[in-house]
Write a protein that holds these residues in place. Structure first.
Motif, PDB file in Angstrom:
ATOM      1  N   ASN A  91     -21.288  -3.170  -5.992  1.00  0.00           N
ATOM      2  CA  ASN A  91     -21.129  -2.193  -7.088  1.00  0.00           C
ATOM      3  C   ASN A  91     -22.346  -1.278  -7.198  1.00  0.00           C
ATOM      4  O   ASN A  91     -23.446  -1.735  -7.515  1.00  0.00           O
ATOM      5  CB  ASN A  91     -20.919  -2.939  -8.405  1.00  0.00           C
ATOM      6  N   LEU A  92     -22.100   0.011  -6.975  1.00  0.00           N
ATOM      7  CA  LEU A  92     -23.219   0.949  -6.883  1.00  0.00           C
ATOM      8  C   LEU A  92     -23.951   1.090  -8.215  1.00  0.00           C
ATOM      9  O   LEU A  92     -25.158   0.952  -8.281  1.00  0.00           O
ATOM     10  CB  LEU A  92     -22.701   2.320  -6.427  1.00  0.00           C
ATOM     11  N   ARG A  96       0.796  -1.230   0.000  1.00  0.00           N
ATOM     12  CA  ARG A  96       0.000   0.000   0.000  1.00  0.00           C
ATOM     13  C   ARG A  96       0.831   1.284   0.000  1.00  0.00           C
ATOM     14  O   ARG A  96       0.255   2.375   0.031  1.00  0.00           O
ATOM     15  CB  ARG A  96      -0.930   0.020   1.226  1.00  0.00           C
ATOM     16  N   THR A 151     -24.512  -6.277  -2.871  1.00  0.00           N
ATOM     17  CA  THR A 151     -23.763  -5.566  -1.817  1.00  0.00           C
ATOM     18  C   THR A 151     -22.590  -4.677  -2.241  1.00  0.00           C
ATOM     19  O   THR A 151     -22.065  -3.965  -1.390  1.00  0.00           O
ATOM     20  CB  THR A 151     -23.195  -6.579  -0.784  1.00  0.00           C
ATOM     21  N   LEU A 185     -27.102  -1.369  -7.572  1.00  0.00           N
ATOM     22  CA  LEU A 185     -27.093  -1.851  -6.185  1.00  0.00           C
ATOM     23  C   LEU A 185     -28.406  -1.572  -5.454  1.00  0.00           C
ATOM     24  O   LEU A 185     -28.837  -2.377  -4.623  1.00  0.00           O
ATOM     25  CB  LEU A 185     -25.916  -1.221  -5.421  1.00  0.00           C
ATOM     26  N   PRO A 241     -24.167 -12.653   2.479  1.00  0.00           N
ATOM     27  CA  PRO A 241     -23.736 -12.416   1.113  1.00  0.00           C
ATOM     28  C   PRO A 241     -22.406 -13.123   0.822  1.00  0.00           C
ATOM     29  O   PRO A 241     -21.486 -13.043   1.623  1.00  0.00           O
ATOM     30  CB  PRO A 241     -23.546 -10.889   1.055  1.00  0.00           C
ATOM     31  N   LEU A 283     -15.332  -4.348   4.105  1.00  0.00           N
ATOM     32  CA  LEU A 283     -14.970  -4.809   2.760  1.00  0.00           C
ATOM     33  C   LEU A 283     -13.674  -4.159   2.252  1.00  0.00           C
ATOM     34  O   LEU A 283     -12.885  -4.786   1.534  1.00  0.00           O
ATOM     35  CB  LEU A 283     -16.129  -4.470   1.807  1.00  0.00           C
ATOM     36  N   ARG A 284     -13.446  -2.896   2.648  1.00  0.00           N
ATOM     37  CA  ARG A 284     -12.318  -2.150   2.086  1.00  0.00           C
ATOM     38  C   ARG A 284     -10.959  -2.823   2.340  1.00  0.00           C
ATOM     39  O   ARG A 284     -10.171  -2.974   1.387  1.00  0.00           O
ATOM     40  CB  ARG A 284     -12.342  -0.713   2.615  1.00  0.00           C
ATOM     41  N   TYR A 344     -20.747  -2.596   6.436  1.00  0.00           N
ATOM     42  CA  TYR A 344     -20.292  -3.434   5.320  1.00  0.00           C
ATOM     43  C   TYR A 344     -19.129  -2.793   4.534  1.00  0.00           C
ATOM     44  O   TYR A 344     -18.089  -3.441   4.348  1.00  0.00           O
ATOM     45  CB  TYR A 344     -21.481  -3.760   4.409  1.00  0.00           C
ATOM     46  N   PRO A 345     -19.247  -1.518   4.091  1.00  0.00           N
ATOM     47  CA  PRO A 345     -18.135  -0.967   3.288  1.00  0.00           C
ATOM     48  C   PRO A 345     -16.813  -0.925   4.061  1.00  0.00           C
ATOM     49  O   PRO A 345     -15.766  -1.185   3.489  1.00  0.00           O
ATOM     50  CB  PRO A 345     -18.595   0.459   2.953  1.00  0.00           C
ATOM     51  N   TYR A 368     -33.443  -8.365  -3.129  1.00  0.00           N
ATOM     52  CA  TYR A 368     -33.247  -9.623  -2.387  1.00  0.00           C
ATOM     53  C   TYR A 368     -33.890  -9.539  -1.011  1.00  0.00           C
ATOM     54  O   TYR A 368     -34.427 -10.522  -0.498  1.00  0.00           O
ATOM     55  CB  TYR A 368     -31.755 -10.010  -2.322  1.00  0.00           C
ATOM     56  N   LYS A 369     -33.880  -8.338  -0.417  1.00  0.00           N
ATOM     57  CA  LYS A 369     -34.486  -8.213   0.926  1.00  0.00           C
ATOM     58  C   LYS A 369     -36.004  -8.402   0.859  1.00  0.00           C
ATOM     59  O   LYS A 369     -36.607  -9.022   1.741  1.00  0.00           O
ATOM     60  CB  LYS A 369     -34.126  -6.870   1.565  1.00  0.00           C
ATOM     61  N   LEU A 414     -10.405  -5.720   0.000  1.00  0.00           N
ATOM     62  CA  LEU A 414     -10.295  -5.232  -1.391  1.00  0.00           C
ATOM     63  C   LEU A 414      -8.907  -4.643  -1.617  1.00  0.00           C
ATOM     64  O   LEU A 414      -8.296  -4.846  -2.659  1.00  0.00           O
ATOM     65  CB  LEU A 414     -11.344  -4.153  -1.683  1.00  0.00           C
ATOM     66  N   LYS A 437       0.002   3.770  -2.399  1.00  0.00           N
ATOM     67  CA  LYS A 437      -1.398   4.200  -2.281  1.00  0.00           C
ATOM     68  C   LYS A 437      -1.525   5.115  -1.069  1.00  0.00           C
ATOM     69  O   LYS A 437      -2.607   5.244  -0.481  1.00  0.00           O
ATOM     70  CB  LYS A 437      -2.324   2.991  -2.108  1.00  0.00           C
ATOM     71  N   TYR A 460     -13.862  -7.005 -10.745  1.00  0.00           N
ATOM     72  CA  TYR A 460     -14.892  -6.568  -9.802  1.00  0.00           C
ATOM     73  C   TYR A 460     -15.297  -7.687  -8.850  1.00  0.00           C
ATOM     74  O   TYR A 460     -15.519  -8.818  -9.289  1.00  0.00           O
ATOM     75  CB  TYR A 460     -16.147  -6.100 -10.548  1.00  0.00           C
ATOM     76  N   ALA A 461     -15.415  -7.316  -7.597  1.00  0.00           N
ATOM     77  CA  ALA A 461     -16.029  -8.221  -6.629  1.00  0.00           C
ATOM     78  C   ALA A 461     -17.525  -7.908  -6.601  1.00  0.00           C
ATOM     79  O   ALA A 461     -17.953  -6.821  -7.008  1.00  0.00           O
ATOM     80  CB  ALA A 461     -15.412  -8.011  -5.260  1.00  0.00           C
TER      81      ALA A 461
END
Ligand code: ACO
Length: 353
Positions: free
Chosen positions: A197-198, A114, A195, A297, A318, A160-161, A156-157, A304-305, A164, A117, A175-176
């Motif tokens: 990709n927007l 990283r 969950t 998304l 998920p 997830l970060r 969740y985000p 699904y909900k 990723l 980054k 893409y996940a």
């Protein structure tokens, strides 16, 4: 009499409800049995990033006890041992404590990954010792664990970060995506992306569809994918409906796509045989779809909900697809059975590595 007839009806309703529930759970259990049996045939090391959470400790116990996985609880060793003892579990868990031990090589690896980054050496050191999501991600990236579960105590985000950033997508993937398996009385449906990709473009939708079809096959389900929209095969044309349509074209032109896929189509076209066969008999789908790919998304997450809560589906997920190593990000508040199920899915993923 009114009361009596009312309660008789209620009893009948209850009986019918229970029968429906049993049938549905039967399908769900059947699906999970496929995965659980595969997992048990070759259990893998699964890092549980939220090792000090009571549900994680219970899940670790069940996974180990049933031979589904070799769980590794990441977190403060004293707390984890105390939780296991308080729960009365006959369990001596494997614990990896980021604050105890020499983890410089993990900090070095995180820094190496990283530093271009924006991550400094001090930050890498700090994150490895204080953020178990980064610790577990590096652990998996380095091959010291085969898979990772997290998300129970995070939004969740933010859970997830780290995976990723550290593990990233598989070499052939960009893409996940998050997939839910919903089981109904007589059918199962994989929903994507629910969950991650927007606002996916056509390439992303096509890739997510391929990952989801692969996942379906791991559950012994032959995929038939529908790209969902509010338009049926060009009945409405605008930027929104064009994306799933273009995704279909990309997949129809791709020689590696070896499953049925079509669209764009409305949700009822995708799942109702009469509509598919009567009005759209030219469609590639010769039976109703079992992979539903939503156009964005909002639609995927809401869809699904609603299916789960109003349609009475049993949900597994998920499940994160497209990653370089198996990682699954749970929802906050998930139950022990959800963790164990995703642990089994992660083990099966790891067996395919
Ligand atoms: N697939 C794979 N990798 C990705 C993806 C993706 N879809 N999106 C971002 N990444 C990678 C990036 O390449 C980047 O890696 P790099 O730093 O090595 O270059 C890293 O992840 C971080 O990406 P950013 O562009 O900085 O994006 P950000 O961190 O802002 O967001 C995230 C990524 C978390 C996936 C974001 O898109 C998001 O929040 N998605 C929605 C999550 C959500 O709210 N889900 C619904 C609720 S969850 C539920 O109901 C269970």
């Amino acid at each position: 009499a009114a009361i009596n007839s009312g309660s008789a009806r209620t009893d009948l309703d209850m009986q019918a409800y229970e029968e429906r529930l049993e049938a549905r759970l039967g399908k769900s259990r059947e699906m999970m049995r496929v995965v659980l049996n595969k997992a048990k045939s070759d259990p893998k090391r699964v890092a549980l990033a939220e090792g000090t959470d009571e549900k994680m400790v219970r899940a670790a116990y069940q996974m180990q006890d049933q031979g589904i996985a070799e769980p590794v609880l990441v977190g403060d060793e004293e707390s984890i041992t105390a939780i296991a003892a308080d729960l009365g579990l006959d369990f001596d868990p494997e614990v990896v404590d980021p604050k105890n031990g020499d983890w410089d090589h993990y900090a070095d690896r995180l820094y190496e990954l990283r530093r271009r980054k924006g991550l400094t050496k001090n930050e890498a050191n700090e994150w490895i010792h204080n953020d178990t999501n980064y610790f577990a991600s590096v652990m998996v990236e380095e091959g010291d664990a085969d898979a990772m579960l997290t998300g129970l105590t995070h939004h969740y985000p933010s859970a997830l970060r780290p995976p990723l950033q550290v593990i990233g997508t598989a070499p052939e993937a960009n893409y996940a995506a998050g997939v839910y398996l919903l089981t109904f009385k007589n059918r199962v449906i994989f929903c994507a992306d629910t969950t991650v990709n927007l606002d996916p473009d056509a390439e992303t939708l096509a890739e997510v569809t391929k990952h989801t079809a692969d996942l379906a096959r791991r559950f012994n389900v032959e995929p038939r994918a529908a790209m969902l929209s509010y338009s049926n095969f060009g009945s409405v044309t605008n930027e929104g409906t064009r994306k799933p349509r273009d995704a279909v074209k990309l997949m129809h032109d791709d020689p590696e796509v070896d499953f049925q896929v079509d669209g764009e189509m409305q949700a009822d076209t995708a799942v109702v045989e009469d509509i598919l066969e009567g009005t759209y008999e030219f469609s590639q789908l010769d039976d109703p779809a079992n992979v539903l790919v939503f156009p964005n998304l909002e639609a995927g997450n809401i869809g699904y909900k609603l299916l789960q809560r109003l349609g009475g589906a049993e949900a597994i997920g998920p499940m994160l697809v497209g990653m370089d190593k198996p990682v699954h990000v749970l929802q906050r508040g998930d139950e022990v059975k959800d963790i164990v199920n995703l642990g089994a899915v992660a083990v099966v993923d790891a067996q395919n590595e």
